[in-house]
Write a protein that holds these residues in place. Structure first.
Motif, PDB file in Angstrom:
ATOM      1  N   TYR A 208      49.822  18.805 -42.392  1.00 29.40           N
ATOM      2  CA  TYR A 208      51.252  18.530 -42.348  1.00 29.40           C
ATOM      3  C   TYR A 208      51.881  19.061 -41.063  1.00 29.40           C
ATOM      4  O   TYR A 208      52.738  18.404 -40.459  1.00 29.40           O
ATOM      5  N   ALA A 209      51.464  20.250 -40.661  1.00 29.80           N
ATOM      6  CA  ALA A 209      52.026  20.843 -39.451  1.00 29.80           C
ATOM      7  C   ALA A 209      51.697  20.001 -38.224  1.00 29.80           C
ATOM      8  O   ALA A 209      52.549  19.796 -37.343  1.00 29.80           O
ATOM      9  N   ALA A 210      50.474  19.486 -38.150  1.00 29.80           N
ATOM     10  CA  ALA A 210      50.066  18.662 -37.009  1.00 29.80           C
ATOM     11  C   ALA A 210      50.886  17.379 -36.951  1.00 29.80           C
ATOM     12  O   ALA A 210      51.404  16.990 -35.889  1.00 29.80           O
ATOM     13  N   ASN A 211      51.022  16.695 -38.078  1.00 25.46           N
ATOM     14  CA  ASN A 211      51.781  15.440 -38.095  1.00 25.46           C
ATOM     15  C   ASN A 211      53.250  15.668 -37.783  1.00 25.46           C
ATOM     16  O   ASN A 211      53.880  14.881 -37.072  1.00 25.46           O
ATOM     17  N   ALA A 212      53.813  16.751 -38.318  1.00 21.19           N
ATOM     18  CA  ALA A 212      55.220  17.032 -38.057  1.00 21.19           C
ATOM     19  C   ALA A 212      55.455  17.345 -36.583  1.00 21.19           C
ATOM     20  O   ALA A 212      56.457  16.919 -35.997  1.00 21.19           O
ATOM     21  N   PHE A 213      54.521  18.069 -35.969  1.00 18.85           N
ATOM     22  CA  PHE A 213      54.685  18.403 -34.558  1.00 18.85           C
ATOM     23  C   PHE A 213      54.619  17.157 -33.678  1.00 18.85           C
ATOM     24  O   PHE A 213      55.411  16.990 -32.738  1.00 18.85           O
ATOM     25  N   LEU A 214      53.688  16.254 -33.985  1.00 20.37           N
ATOM     26  CA  LEU A 214      53.589  15.015 -33.216  1.00 20.37           C
ATOM     27  C   LEU A 214      54.832  14.151 -33.424  1.00 20.37           C
ATOM     28  O   LEU A 214      55.327  13.522 -32.482  1.00 20.37           O
ATOM     29  N   ALA A 215      55.328  14.111 -34.644  1.00 23.25           N
ATOM     30  CA  ALA A 215      56.555  13.364 -34.919  1.00 23.25           C
ATOM     31  C   ALA A 215      57.723  13.945 -34.130  1.00 23.25           C
ATOM     32  O   ALA A 215      58.575  13.213 -33.618  1.00 23.25           O
ATOM     33  N   MET A 216      57.765  15.271 -34.005  1.00 22.92           N
ATOM     34  CA  MET A 216      58.833  15.911 -33.235  1.00 22.92           C
ATOM     35  C   MET A 216      58.752  15.534 -31.757  1.00 22.92           C
ATOM     36  O   MET A 216      59.787  15.362 -31.096  1.00 22.92           O
ATOM     37  N   LYS A 217      57.537  15.417 -31.227  1.00 20.97           N
ATOM     38  CA  LYS A 217      57.403  14.999 -29.826  1.00 20.97           C
ATOM     39  C   LYS A 217      57.990  13.606 -29.616  1.00 20.97           C
ATOM     40  O   LYS A 217      58.667  13.347 -28.614  1.00 20.97           O
ATOM     41  N   ILE A 218      57.723  12.711 -30.570  1.00 24.06           N
ATOM     42  CA  ILE A 218      58.257  11.354 -30.461  1.00 24.06           C
ATOM     43  C   ILE A 218      59.772  11.373 -30.538  1.00 24.06           C
ATOM     44  O   ILE A 218      60.465  10.731 -29.727  1.00 24.06           O
ATOM     45  N   ALA A 219      60.316  12.101 -31.514  1.00 26.84           N
ATOM     46  CA  ALA A 219      61.765  12.166 -31.668  1.00 26.84           C
ATOM     47  C   ALA A 219      62.414  12.798 -30.431  1.00 26.84           C
ATOM     48  O   ALA A 219      63.479  12.368 -29.985  1.00 26.84           O
ATOM     49  N   PHE A 220      61.753  13.797 -29.872  1.00 32.16           N
ATOM     50  CA  PHE A 220      62.305  14.483 -28.704  1.00 32.16           C
ATOM     51  C   PHE A 220      62.402  13.551 -27.501  1.00 32.16           C
ATOM     52  O   PHE A 220      63.443  13.455 -26.850  1.00 32.16           O
ATOM     53  N   ILE A 221      61.308  12.840 -27.222  1.00 30.97           N
ATOM     54  CA  ILE A 221      61.339  11.983 -26.035  1.00 30.97           C
ATOM     55  C   ILE A 221      62.293  10.812 -26.232  1.00 30.97           C
ATOM     56  O   ILE A 221      62.884  10.312 -25.262  1.00 30.97           O
ATOM     57  N   ASN A 222      62.497  10.397 -27.468  1.00 31.50           N
ATOM     58  CA  ASN A 222      63.474   9.336 -27.719  1.00 31.50           C
ATOM     59  C   ASN A 222      64.896   9.830 -27.466  1.00 31.50           C
ATOM     60  O   ASN A 222      65.736   9.086 -26.952  1.00 31.50           O
ATOM     61  N   GLU A 223      65.168  11.072 -27.822  1.00 29.21           N
ATOM     62  CA  GLU A 223      66.485  11.628 -27.503  1.00 29.21           C
ATOM     63  C   GLU A 223      66.641  11.790 -25.993  1.00 29.21           C
ATOM     64  O   GLU A 223      67.727  11.542 -25.442  1.00 29.21           O
ATOM     65  N   MET A 224      65.576  12.185 -25.314  1.00 28.45           N
ATOM     66  CA  MET A 224      65.634  12.289 -23.857  1.00 28.45           C
ATOM     67  C   MET A 224      65.866  10.911 -23.229  1.00 28.45           C
ATOM     68  O   MET A 224      66.548  10.791 -22.206  1.00 28.45           O
ATOM     69  N   ALA A 225      65.312   9.876 -23.846  1.00 24.14           N
ATOM     70  CA  ALA A 225      65.522   8.514 -23.336  1.00 24.14           C
ATOM     71  C   ALA A 225      66.999   8.143 -23.389  1.00 24.14           C
ATOM     72  O   ALA A 225      67.542   7.541 -22.446  1.00 24.14           O
ATOM     73  N   ASP A 226      67.651   8.483 -24.486  1.00 25.63           N
ATOM     74  CA  ASP A 226      69.090   8.203 -24.594  1.00 25.63           C
ATOM     75  C   ASP A 226      69.873   8.962 -23.522  1.00 25.63           C
ATOM     76  O   ASP A 226      70.801   8.422 -22.913  1.00 25.63           O
ATOM     77  N   LEU A 227      69.481  10.204 -23.304  1.00 25.17           N
ATOM     78  CA  LEU A 227      70.165  10.995 -22.280  1.00 25.17           C
ATOM     79  C   LEU A 227      69.909  10.414 -20.895  1.00 25.17           C
ATOM     80  O   LEU A 227      70.820  10.369 -20.051  1.00 25.17           O
ATOM     81  N   CYS A 228      68.685   9.963 -20.653  1.00 24.86           N
ATOM     82  CA  CYS A 228      68.364   9.354 -19.357  1.00 24.86           C
ATOM     83  C   CYS A 228      69.245   8.138 -19.089  1.00 24.86           C
ATOM     84  O   CYS A 228      69.735   7.947 -17.962  1.00 24.86           O
ATOM     85  N   GLU A 229      69.470   7.319 -20.107  1.00 22.97           N
ATOM     86  CA  GLU A 229      70.288   6.120 -19.922  1.00 22.97           C
ATOM     87  C   GLU A 229      71.722   6.481 -19.584  1.00 22.97           C
ATOM     88  O   GLU A 229      72.381   5.785 -18.797  1.00 22.97           O
ATOM     89  N   ARG A 230      72.229   7.554 -20.143  1.00 16.76           N
ATOM     90  CA  ARG A 230      73.613   7.969 -19.879  1.00 16.76           C
ATOM     91  C   ARG A 230      73.744   8.749 -18.570  1.00 16.76           C
ATOM     92  O   ARG A 230      74.784   8.686 -17.922  1.00 16.76           O
ATOM     93  N   ALA A 231      72.676   9.469 -18.216  1.00 17.96           N
ATOM     94  CA  ALA A 231      72.771  10.376 -17.067  1.00 17.96           C
ATOM     95  C   ALA A 231      72.171   9.802 -15.794  1.00 17.96           C
ATOM     96  O   ALA A 231      72.238  10.431 -14.739  1.00 17.96           O
ATOM     97  N   GLY A 232      71.556   8.610 -15.889  1.00 16.17           N
ATOM     98  CA  GLY A 232      71.012   7.994 -14.689  1.00 16.17           C
ATOM     99  C   GLY A 232      69.629   8.463 -14.302  1.00 16.17           C
ATOM    100  O   GLY A 232      69.275   8.453 -13.121  1.00 16.17           O
ATOM    101  N   ALA A 233      68.831   8.884 -15.278  1.00 15.58           N
ATOM    102  CA  ALA A 233      67.454   9.305 -15.021  1.00 15.58           C
ATOM    103  C   ALA A 233      66.489   8.279 -15.612  1.00 15.58           C
ATOM    104  O   ALA A 233      66.895   7.329 -16.277  1.00 15.58           O
TER     105      ALA A 233
END
Length: 447
Positions: A208-233
């Motif tokens: 469970y810990a392994a799957n949750a950590f990998l899921a967090m990586k996906i969620a994190f980079i998706n949030e960074m993607a939204d920030l990139c679109e707003r911030a010009g990165a």
């Protein structure tokens, strides 16, 4: 060794076939008579690259047998793997362990001599203790040891993952069980696959810990993607810069429409529930679940915006239905939420997926299923790439443009280069990247 595999679903069938390929004698048990008969005829109920040939070869050699007779299979086995489903329990999100517990009772009554009983299913921490209690109650005289041996198979790459695993986690405090588990995995020693022996509860929680950590990586980079679109990165540059750090690594840092499948969605929710049961709030995992749910819905808004803000009466081609390539699995696939939202907004959907359309027909009754990507794009006001199948990585863009009503390409997997697509006359939208000049306009607006 003689192995009984209880359950011939994804995990049971892949594991049983691979163990047989190692030279063990494996009997796969299932209560579904039609499935067992189909497997005996060489019909594989799931799509997994390489699985069909392994099943065929080992069945012909007599090392892989399919049956509904659990008693006979278990009584002759040295190791019994329980590989039944643990779906989210309707109503509260806890893992539904009813199939595991039922299998444990049946196995206990059929034991003959010392046997290692292994939970291969993904189960919450402490499940092994309950399995042992149930088995002791069902057959007090039985001689057995309950072991946790979670699977770490990726759909689409399961055969390679089984043959060359990053690690094999075995949870047991019984020396006899430890010896037998080492023997069953001995063929992997040549690949230098590390076998980690630990406590049963630690093994259960590791999955469970392994799957949750990998899921967090996906969620994190998706949030960074939204920030990139707003911030010009550019999120692809950000992900690469992060991934080059050996402490982080590049895997699971591809921005997209969110995770789906049979594991991450249910396992993250089950882990949250386990934390609540132990009065340990898992805030990061809770947020990951919420971020991913929001992500799927937000992708439909991205598509609508690319179409000018209104899709009512327009035809949209959706390429890819499965949650990832090289599988026919649509469980919790982002495509389902995206298509539903687009239909709610008044769009007509044409779609193509190399392997997922048979299962999708029941789930998406209002969708038109097409012969290929070009058929789907015919008359469409936009094409949306949801799953990164290889068949979609090198589309004939000039041909696509001629077939479409409006040349709009929304690439939710970032598999194309903006310059190449725009050079063919398309309006191109991706995830976490901007068109040339957008960064400058954002900077000017901020000033």
């Amino acid at each position: 060794m003689r192995i009984a595999m209880i359950g011939s679903g994804y995990v049971g069938l892949v594991s049983g076939a691979c163990f047989a390929d190692f030279g063990h004698d494996v009997v796969c048990v299932d209560t579904d008579i039609a499935k067992v008969e189909a497997l005996r005829q060489g019909e594989i109920p799931i799509y997994e690259p390489g699985l069909s040939s392994i099943v065929t070869v080992n069945a012909a050699a007599g090392r892989l047998v399919f049956t509904t007779d659990l008693t006979a299979a278990v009584s002759q086995a040295e190791i019994v793997f329980i590989a039944v489903g643990t779906p989210s329990r309707r109503g509260d999100g806890h893992a539904d362990l009813s199939f595991v517990y039922a299998a444990a009772r049946d196995v206990a009554e059929a034991l003959d001599g010392f046997t290692v009983v292994v939970t291969k299913s993904t189960v919450p921490v402490g499940t092994g203790d309950e399995v042992e209690r149930i088995m002791r109650g069902a057959n007090p005289e039985a001689d057995f040891a309950v072991v946790s041996n979670p699977e770490f198979l990726r759909e689409g790459s399961a055969i390679e993952d089984f043959r060359r695993p990053d690690r094999i986690v075995v949870g047991t405090g019984d020396q006899r069980a430890r010896t037998l588990m080492a023997q069953v995995y001995r063929p992997l020693y040549l690949n230098e696959a590390p076998i980690m022996f630990t406590s049963r509860r630690s093994a259960e929680l590791t999955k469970y810990a392994a799957n949750a950590f990998l899921a967090m990586k996906i969620a994190f980079i998706n949030e960074m993607a939204d920030l990139c679109e707003r911030a010009g990165a550019n999120v692809q540059d950000v992900a690469r810069g992060m991934g080059l750090d050996k402490r982080i690594g590049p895997k699971f840092l591809n921005a997209g429409p969110g995770y789906g499948g049979s594991c991450f969605p249910k396992d993250t929710v089950a882990l949250v529930k386990t934390g609540q049961d132990h009065d340990v709030p898992l805030r990061l995992v809770e947020t990951t679940v919420a971020v991913n749910d929001h992500r799927k819905r937000s992708m439909s808004r991205k598509v609508i915006a690319a179409m000018g803000g209104d899709v009512r009466g327009k035809t949209i081609a959706v390429l890819g239905l499965t949650f990832k390539p090289n599988t026919d699995d649509l469980r919790e696939a982002p495509s389902l939420a995206i298509i539903q939202a687009l239909e709610d907004a008044g769009a007509r959907i044409r779609t193509f997926d190399p392997k997922g359309m048979d299962a999708a027909r029941e789930l998406l009754p209002g969708v038109t299923f097409c012969e290929d990507a070009y058929d789907a794009a015919t008359g469409a006001s936009g094409v949306v790439i949801v799953t990164e199948w290889n068949a979609f990585r090198s589309l004939d863009l000039p041909r696509l443009k001629v077939l479409m009503a409006t040349p709009v390409l929304v690439d939710l997997r970032n598999i194309y280069r903006r310059k190449e697509v725009e050079a063919e006359g398309f309006h191109y939208e991706s995830v976490g990247t901007l068109a040339p000049g957008d960064a400058e306009r954002l900077a000017d607006a901020a000033e």
